[in-house]
Write a protein that holds these residues in place. Structure first.
Motif, PDB file in Angstrom:
ATOM      1  N   GLU A  68       0.771  -1.123   0.095  1.00 32.28           N
ATOM      2  CA  GLU A  68       0.004  -0.137  -0.046  1.00 32.28           C
ATOM      3  C   GLU A  68       0.817   1.273   0.057  1.00 32.28           C
ATOM      4  O   GLU A  68       0.549   2.391  -0.349  1.00 32.28           O
ATOM      5  CB  GLU A  68      -0.764  -0.038   1.330  1.00 32.28           C
ATOM      6  N   ARG A  69       2.144   0.915   0.594  1.00 32.39           N
ATOM      7  CA  ARG A  69       3.075   2.179   0.689  1.00 32.39           C
ATOM      8  C   ARG A  69       4.282   2.009   0.048  1.00 32.39           C
ATOM      9  O   ARG A  69       4.816   0.999  -0.224  1.00 32.39           O
ATOM     10  CB  ARG A  69       3.167   2.626   2.082  1.00 32.39           C
ATOM     11  N   PHE A  70       4.900   3.140  -0.071  1.00 30.86           N
ATOM     12  CA  PHE A  70       6.227   3.164  -0.611  1.00 30.86           C
ATOM     13  C   PHE A  70       7.017   4.626  -0.197  1.00 30.86           C
ATOM     14  O   PHE A  70       6.594   5.163   0.186  1.00 30.86           O
ATOM     15  CB  PHE A  70       6.292   3.084  -2.373  1.00 30.86           C
ATOM     16  N   THR A  71       8.542   4.424  -0.523  1.00 31.20           N
ATOM     17  CA  THR A  71       9.015   5.508  -0.186  1.00 31.20           C
ATOM     18  C   THR A  71      10.054   6.008  -1.478  1.00 31.20           C
ATOM     19  O   THR A  71      10.178   5.284  -2.365  1.00 31.20           O
ATOM     20  CB  THR A  71      10.056   5.410   0.918  1.00 31.20           C
ATOM     21  N   LEU A  72      10.269   7.403  -1.396  1.00 26.13           N
ATOM     22  CA  LEU A  72      11.180   7.971  -2.394  1.00 26.13           C
ATOM     23  C   LEU A  72      12.282   8.551  -1.778  1.00 26.13           C
ATOM     24  O   LEU A  72      12.043   9.590  -0.877  1.00 26.13           O
ATOM     25  CB  LEU A  72      10.514   8.919  -3.133  1.00 26.13           C
ATOM     26  N   SER A  73      13.690   8.139  -1.922  1.00 29.90           N
ATOM     27  CA  SER A  73      14.637   8.667  -0.985  1.00 29.90           C
ATOM     28  C   SER A  73      15.407   9.485  -2.193  1.00 29.90           C
ATOM     29  O   SER A  73      16.149   8.874  -3.113  1.00 29.90           O
ATOM     30  CB  SER A  73      15.555   7.697  -0.461  1.00 29.90           C
ATOM     31  N   LEU A 102      24.390   0.341   0.384  1.00 34.27           N
ATOM     32  CA  LEU A 102      23.075   1.207   0.624  1.00 34.27           C
ATOM     33  C   LEU A 102      22.225   0.233   1.874  1.00 34.27           C
ATOM     34  O   LEU A 102      22.235  -0.691   1.656  1.00 34.27           O
ATOM     35  CB  LEU A 102      22.280   1.592  -0.543  1.00 34.27           C
ATOM     36  N   VAL A 103      22.020   1.190   2.699  1.00 34.30           N
ATOM     37  CA  VAL A 103      21.314   0.527   3.986  1.00 34.30           C
ATOM     38  C   VAL A 103      19.820   0.995   4.049  1.00 34.30           C
ATOM     39  O   VAL A 103      19.613   2.037   3.894  1.00 34.30           O
ATOM     40  CB  VAL A 103      22.039   1.118   5.171  1.00 34.30           C
ATOM     41  N   PRO A 104      19.157   0.059   3.663  1.00 33.24           N
ATOM     42  CA  PRO A 104      17.625   0.491   4.056  1.00 33.24           C
ATOM     43  C   PRO A 104      17.233   0.447   5.466  1.00 33.24           C
ATOM     44  O   PRO A 104      17.477  -0.233   6.248  1.00 33.24           O
ATOM     45  CB  PRO A 104      16.723  -0.914   3.277  1.00 33.24           C
ATOM     46  N   VAL A 105      16.260   1.467   5.828  1.00 35.35           N
ATOM     47  CA  VAL A 105      15.945   1.705   7.128  1.00 35.35           C
ATOM     48  C   VAL A 105      14.604   1.497   7.181  1.00 35.35           C
ATOM     49  O   VAL A 105      13.760   2.131   6.593  1.00 35.35           O
ATOM     50  CB  VAL A 105      16.344   3.073   7.533  1.00 35.35           C
ATOM     51  N   TYR A 106      14.259   0.338   7.961  1.00 36.56           N
ATOM     52  CA  TYR A 106      12.653   0.101   8.348  1.00 36.56           C
ATOM     53  C   TYR A 106      12.062   1.077   8.978  1.00 36.56           C
ATOM     54  O   TYR A 106      12.715   1.328  10.299  1.00 36.56           O
ATOM     55  CB  TYR A 106      12.673  -1.272   8.702  1.00 36.56           C
ATOM     56  N   ASP A 107      11.067   1.437   8.406  1.00 37.32           N
ATOM     57  CA  ASP A 107      10.121   2.627   9.469  1.00 37.32           C
ATOM     58  C   ASP A 107       8.962   1.733   9.863  1.00 37.32           C
ATOM     59  O   ASP A 107       8.046   1.460   9.268  1.00 37.32           O
ATOM     60  CB  ASP A 107       9.614   3.746   8.424  1.00 37.32           C
ATOM     61  N   ASN A 108       9.142   1.693  11.216  1.00 37.77           N
ATOM     62  CA  ASN A 108       8.075   1.020  12.035  1.00 37.77           C
ATOM     63  C   ASN A 108       6.709   1.493  11.708  1.00 37.77           C
ATOM     64  O   ASN A 108       5.657   1.005  11.997  1.00 37.77           O
ATOM     65  CB  ASN A 108       8.382   0.922  13.467  1.00 37.77           C
ATOM     66  N   ASP A 109       6.256   2.915  11.431  1.00 42.38           N
ATOM     67  CA  ASP A 109       5.195   3.541  11.495  1.00 42.38           C
ATOM     68  C   ASP A 109       4.585   3.094  10.300  1.00 42.38           C
ATOM     69  O   ASP A 109       3.286   3.174  10.180  1.00 42.38           O
ATOM     70  CB  ASP A 109       5.282   5.188  11.555  1.00 42.38           C
ATOM     71  N   SER A 110       5.216   3.169   8.968  1.00 46.06           N
ATOM     72  CA  SER A 110       4.482   3.041   8.024  1.00 46.06           C
ATOM     73  C   SER A 110       4.850   1.591   7.044  1.00 46.06           C
ATOM     74  O   SER A 110       4.240   1.251   6.201  1.00 46.06           O
ATOM     75  CB  SER A 110       4.917   3.999   6.734  1.00 46.06           C
ATOM     76  N   PHE A 111       5.823   0.904   7.847  1.00 44.50           N
ATOM     77  CA  PHE A 111       6.006  -0.654   7.571  1.00 44.50           C
ATOM     78  C   PHE A 111       6.806  -0.496   6.168  1.00 44.50           C
ATOM     79  O   PHE A 111       6.599  -1.443   5.300  1.00 44.50           O
ATOM     80  CB  PHE A 111       4.699  -1.450   7.541  1.00 44.50           C
ATOM     81  N   VAL A 112       7.389   0.659   5.859  1.00 44.60           N
ATOM     82  CA  VAL A 112       8.260   0.397   4.489  1.00 44.60           C
ATOM     83  C   VAL A 112       9.556   1.042   5.040  1.00 44.60           C
ATOM     84  O   VAL A 112       9.778   1.570   5.983  1.00 44.60           O
ATOM     85  CB  VAL A 112       7.862   1.325   3.535  1.00 44.60           C
ATOM     86  N   SER A 113      10.467   0.657   3.992  1.00 44.68           N
ATOM     87  CA  SER A 113      11.797   1.043   4.160  1.00 44.68           C
ATOM     88  C   SER A 113      12.341   2.437   3.319  1.00 44.68           C
ATOM     89  O   SER A 113      11.847   2.512   2.357  1.00 44.68           O
ATOM     90  CB  SER A 113      12.746   0.181   4.016  1.00 44.68           C
ATOM     91  N   TYR A 114      13.229   3.204   3.886  1.00 49.13           N
ATOM     92  CA  TYR A 114      13.828   4.227   3.076  1.00 49.13           C
ATOM     93  C   TYR A 114      15.352   4.002   3.173  1.00 49.13           C
ATOM     94  O   TYR A 114      15.801   3.230   3.813  1.00 49.13           O
ATOM     95  CB  TYR A 114      13.417   5.569   3.614  1.00 49.13           C
ATOM     96  N   ILE A 115      16.071   4.935   2.307  1.00 48.39           N
ATOM     97  CA  ILE A 115      17.733   4.629   2.260  1.00 48.39           C
ATOM     98  C   ILE A 115      18.285   5.760   3.218  1.00 48.39           C
ATOM     99  O   ILE A 115      18.299   7.014   3.249  1.00 48.39           O
ATOM    100  CB  ILE A 115      17.968   4.867   0.818  1.00 48.39           C
ATOM    101  N   LYS A 116      18.969   5.092   3.831  1.00 53.15           N
ATOM    102  CA  LYS A 116      20.183   5.807   4.926  1.00 53.15           C
ATOM    103  C   LYS A 116      20.844   6.785   4.014  1.00 53.15           C
ATOM    104  O   LYS A 116      21.222   6.465   2.950  1.00 53.15           O
ATOM    105  CB  LYS A 116      20.932   4.913   5.615  1.00 53.15           C
TER     106      LYS A 116
END
Ligand SMILES: Cc1cc2nc3c(=O)[nH]c(=O)nc-3n(C[C@H](O)[C@H](O)[C@H](O)COP(=O)(O)O)c2cc1C
Length: 172
Positions: A68-73, A102-116
């Motif tokens: 349902e969600r994604f991130t853009l870094s 590259l390090v993916p950082v998991y975001d507990n609020d949205s259940f998706v990862s973004y990039i450090k």
């Protein structure tokens, strides 16, 4: 990273988008990122949105469909070779995070990862999607971006920006 209101984002997006960003989809068990440089930001249905375009031939595509969600870094300067790798190789047969560092950082609020080491991270929630249709191209010359045999017309995802994170250095 500092959380900012989307209305405080005053960067020239016409300069940022062509420079490449990392689109990340999937959950903690299966996640993947790919480089993108085509996209929009704006307003529709009274929501702040990001629009991205993903060809169905990308490994990230099936994660975009599942999530349902994604991130853009948008990465800080100095990550050009990692961005090039993420835009050339597929996560279907390799772990691109291990390959690039590259390090993916998991975001507990949205259940998706973004990039450090991103300077800007947009957390997004899909609200509309459909494929581009060849018969709808007014400028038929643009069809040269697509292979007639593969017919991998991009899927367009309109997504509400649910949160914006900005690296301290770029917070202004
Ligand atoms: C600069 C650049 C921009 C790109 N932009 C897009 C894009 O907007 N949409 C897309 O579907 N693929 C785009 N790609 C291609 C994907 O990043 C590439 O096919 C990638 O290997 C897909 O990875 P995946 O199979 O792990 O998902 C771009 C590649 C580069 C190098």
């Amino acid at each position: 990273m500092i959380r900012k209101e989307i209305k405080e984002f005053n960067t020239n997006i016409f300069k940022e988008f062509p420079k490449m960003a990392l689109l990340t989809a999937g959950d903690i068990e299966e996640r993947n990122s790919m480089t993108i440089s085509w996209g929009f930001m704006g307003t529709i249905w009274n929501k702040s949105v990001i629009v991205v375009f993903v060809r169905p031939t990308r490994h990230t595509f099936h994660l975009m469909e599942k999530s349902e969600r994604f991130t853009l870094s948008f990465m800080k300067d100095g990550y050009e070779s990692e961005l090039a790798y993420m835009g050339k190789f597929s996560g279907a047969n390799s772990n691109k995070y291990e390959a690039t560092g590259l390090v993916p950082v998991y975001d507990n609020d949205s259940f998706v990862s973004y990039i450090k080491d991103a300077k800007y991270v947009f957390k997004c929630k899909k609200i509309y999607s459909d494929f581009l249709k060849p018969e709808c191209f007014i400028d038929k010359g643009l069809l040269s971006h697509y292979n007639e045999m593969i017919k991998d017309y991009h899927k367009v995802y309109i997504a509400e920006v649910t949160s914006l994170l900005v690296d301290e250095e770029y917070a202004g």
